[in-house]
Motif scaffolding. Structure first.
Motif, PDB file in Angstrom:
ATOM      1  N   VAL A  64       0.857  -1.182   0.000  1.00 45.44           N
ATOM      2  CA  VAL A  64       0.000   0.000   0.000  1.00 45.44           C
ATOM      3  C   VAL A  64       0.892   1.231   0.000  1.00 45.44           C
ATOM      4  CG1 VAL A  64      -1.708   1.327   1.308  1.00 45.44           C
ATOM      5  CG2 VAL A  64      -1.901  -1.156   1.184  1.00 45.44           C
ATOM      6  N   TYR A  65       0.571   2.148  -0.883  1.00 43.66           N
ATOM      7  CA  TYR A  65       1.278   3.418  -0.967  1.00 43.66           C
ATOM      8  C   TYR A  65       0.302   4.549  -0.624  1.00 43.66           C
ATOM      9  CZ  TYR A  65       3.408   7.557  -3.027  1.00 43.66           C
ATOM     10  OH  TYR A  65       3.896   8.813  -3.224  1.00 43.66           O
ATOM     11  N   ARG A  66       0.705   5.415   0.296  1.00 38.95           N
ATOM     12  CA  ARG A  66      -0.095   6.613   0.635  1.00 38.95           C
ATOM     13  C   ARG A  66       0.759   7.825   0.280  1.00 38.95           C
ATOM     14  NH1 ARG A  66      -2.070   6.549   6.377  1.00 38.95           N
ATOM     15  NH2 ARG A  66      -3.303   8.288   5.619  1.00 38.95           N
ATOM     16  N   SER A  81      -5.228  10.122   2.468  1.00 42.46           N
ATOM     17  CA  SER A  81      -5.953   9.018   3.098  1.00 42.46           C
ATOM     18  C   SER A  81      -6.148   7.872   2.095  1.00 42.46           C
ATOM     19  CB  SER A  81      -7.306   9.494   3.627  1.00 42.46           C
ATOM     20  OG  SER A  81      -8.067  10.080   2.593  1.00 42.46           O
ATOM     21  N   GLY A  82      -5.940   8.161   0.819  1.00 43.99           N
ATOM     22  CA  GLY A  82      -6.079   7.143  -0.225  1.00 43.99           C
ATOM     23  C   GLY A  82      -4.977   6.100  -0.148  1.00 43.99           C
ATOM     24  N   GLU A  83      -5.391   4.847  -0.169  1.00 41.69           N
ATOM     25  CA  GLU A  83      -4.458   3.716  -0.104  1.00 41.69           C
ATOM     26  C   GLU A  83      -4.354   3.098  -1.488  1.00 41.69           C
ATOM     27  OE1 GLU A  83      -6.338   1.254   2.840  1.00 41.69           O
ATOM     28  OE2 GLU A  83      -6.084   2.761   4.409  1.00 41.69           O
ATOM     29  N   LEU A  96      -7.321   1.823  -5.836  1.00 36.40           N
ATOM     30  CA  LEU A  96      -7.252   2.831  -4.786  1.00 36.40           C
ATOM     31  C   LEU A  96      -8.431   2.623  -3.856  1.00 36.40           C
ATOM     32  CD1 LEU A  96      -6.329   5.644  -3.570  1.00 36.40           C
ATOM     33  CD2 LEU A  96      -7.971   6.644  -5.162  1.00 36.40           C
ATOM     34  N   TYR A  97      -8.162   2.594  -2.556  1.00 31.60           N
ATOM     35  CA  TYR A  97      -9.217   2.552  -1.539  1.00 31.60           C
ATOM     36  C   TYR A  97      -8.989   3.745  -0.632  1.00 31.60           C
ATOM     37  CZ  TYR A  97     -11.927   1.431   2.559  1.00 31.60           C
ATOM     38  OH  TYR A  97     -12.814   1.513   3.607  1.00 31.60           O
ATOM     39  N   TRP A 101     -14.498   7.223   1.923  1.00 28.20           N
ATOM     40  CA  TRP A 101     -15.679   6.676   1.234  1.00 28.20           C
ATOM     41  C   TRP A 101     -15.594   5.156   1.323  1.00 28.20           C
ATOM     42  CZ3 TRP A 101     -12.529  10.443  -1.012  1.00 28.20           C
ATOM     43  CH2 TRP A 101     -13.082  11.720  -1.035  1.00 28.20           C
ATOM     44  N   PRO A 102     -15.907   4.581   2.495  1.00 30.92           N
ATOM     45  CA  PRO A 102     -15.659   3.156   2.746  1.00 30.92           C
ATOM     46  C   PRO A 102     -16.442   2.192   1.857  1.00 30.92           C
ATOM     47  CG  PRO A 102     -16.951   4.121   4.525  1.00 30.92           C
ATOM     48  CD  PRO A 102     -16.532   5.248   3.641  1.00 30.92           C
ATOM     49  N   GLU A 103     -17.508   2.650   1.218  1.00 32.05           N
ATOM     50  CA  GLU A 103     -18.301   1.755   0.371  1.00 32.05           C
ATOM     51  C   GLU A 103     -17.723   1.637  -1.038  1.00 32.05           C
ATOM     52  OE1 GLU A 103     -19.729   5.893  -0.256  1.00 32.05           O
ATOM     53  OE2 GLU A 103     -19.206   4.742   1.517  1.00 32.05           O
ATOM     54  N   LEU A 104     -16.715   2.462  -1.370  1.00 37.39           N
ATOM     55  CA  LEU A 104     -16.167   2.491  -2.724  1.00 37.39           C
ATOM     56  C   LEU A 104     -14.737   1.959  -2.796  1.00 37.39           C
ATOM     57  CD1 LEU A 104     -17.284   6.094  -3.760  1.00 37.39           C
ATOM     58  CD2 LEU A 104     -18.376   3.928  -4.397  1.00 37.39           C
TER      59      LEU A 104
END
Length: 165
Positions: A64-66, A81-83, A96-97, A101-104
């Motif tokens: 994971v890169y932030r 905050s994007g992983e 990207l997670y 926006w936890p549902e996406l």
């Protein structure tokens, strides 16, 4: 029924599938993070999908890169905050997670093995940050933005009739 997207890294150490109502590769992001992490043509294409349906094989091979962000909109360096998930073996960018926006989840079109629908128009965003050597190929119906458009990925799919039920 949503479209099932199947994807993988180049070395096949990570495979994934996820359901998407918004599978059209229409949004080209020219920001330095997307461009440098996965966009050899000067941009990256992110799709939208339902995080709750994400199934992964080879999780142990994920990194994971932030990104650190410091630009006109973020004068103080911030950690995104994007992983951005990638394969630790071959380096392929996968999705990207962002827990905001936890549902996406946003699979990168470059990692998708399934056939994707062709967009009737494209959106070119973050052009303010494009590399100087990049000349966007903007079509007649395309829209361009220095930063982000108001229209979401879901709204674009609904407006263009590309939403997959």
């Amino acid at each position: 029924m949503p479209l099932l997207l199947k994807g993988s890294c180049r070395c096949d150490a990570v495979r994934f599938e996820v359901e998407s109502h918004t599978p059209v590769p229409f949004m080209l992001c020219y920001c330095s993070i997307c461009r440098k992490q996965q966009g050899g043509g000067g941009f990256a294409i992110n799709l939208g999908a339902d995080y709750g349906t994400l199934k992964i094989t080879g999780k142990r091979n994920l990194g994971v890169y932030r990104a650190e962000i410091e630009d006109d909109e973020h004068p103080q360096c911030e950690i995104s905050s994007g992983e951005r998930n990638f394969c630790k073996k071959c380096g392929s960018a996968l999705w990207l997670y962002d827990p905001t926006w936890p549902e996406l989840v946003h699979p990168f079109a470059s990692a998708i093995d399934s056939e994707l629908p062709k967009p009737p128009e494209k959106v070119h965003l973050m052009l303010k940050y494009k590399a100087n050597w990049v000349e966007p190929d903007v079509g007649k119906k395309d829209k361009v933005f220095d930063v982000y458009p108001q229209e979401s990925i879901a709204d674009w799919h609904k407006r263009t009739g590309m939403w997959v039920d």
